[in-house]
Enzyme design. Structure first.
Site, PDB file in Angstrom:
ATOM      1  N   TYR A  83      -7.839  37.054 -54.036  1.00  0.00           N
ATOM      2  CA  TYR A  83      -9.254  36.952 -53.662  1.00  0.00           C
ATOM      3  C   TYR A  83      -9.509  37.657 -52.334  1.00  0.00           C
ATOM      4  CZ  TYR A  83     -13.469  34.906 -51.666  1.00  0.00           C
ATOM      5  OH  TYR A  83     -14.673  34.734 -51.058  1.00  0.00           O
ATOM      6  N   GLN A 136     -11.679  41.372 -51.404  1.00  0.00           N
ATOM      7  CA  GLN A 136     -12.927  41.312 -50.642  1.00  0.00           C
ATOM      8  C   GLN A 136     -13.470  42.695 -50.329  1.00  0.00           C
ATOM      9  OE1 GLN A 136     -15.017  38.558 -49.478  1.00  0.00           O
ATOM     10  NE2 GLN A 136     -13.920  38.025 -51.328  1.00  0.00           N
TER      11      GLN A 136
END
Length: 135
Positions: A125, A129
């Protein structure tokens, strides 16, 4: 790394935190040389304080950090050191930050222990970004 425990004299631990913080007014000042200098400083501060930097992503208006910290040292103390030193050094090195902002960072930050989701998911994750913000 995912299930590796660390120890100090008294404790065996695995304390991984996802931390996010922003410049004052969420200004998009964390770019180019400022971002590069910030990254170097965060790496150095983590190394000095025996905090394992697992992942770091600097966005123009916020920072994502995935770090493993000794619970006796504490995540709050580490973030306070990072924000204090980076604010001083970046504002000294890049004077335009002084004219744009009364202080570099907001007083607040987000922190979450990483335990519910697999570490690989959180790491992915954070890595994603940059690409998800483009476009």
């Amino acid at each position: 790394m995912d299930n590796k425990y660390k120890s100090n004299k008294n404790i065996v631990y695995s304390c991984k935190y996802h931390v996010v913080w922003c410049p004052k007014y969420r200004r998009k000042v964390l770019v180019d040389d400022v971002a590069n200098s910030l990254k170097e400083l965060i790496i150095e501060i983590c190394n000095i304080n025996q905090a394992e930097l697992i992942e770091l992503e600097i966005m123009p208006d916020h920072v994502h950090l995935l770090v493993d910290v000794d619970p006796q040292f504490g995540i709050h103390k580490l973030i306070k050191l990072i924000k204090g030193r980076t604010s001083r050094e970046l504002r000294s090195k890049y004077p335009f930050l002084k004219t744009k902002l009364p202080t570099l960072w907001t007083n607040s930050y987000f922190v979450s222990t990483v335990g519910g989701a697999p570490l690989s998911v959180i790491k992915q994750y954070i890595e994603n970004q940059k690409t998800s913000q483009r476009g």
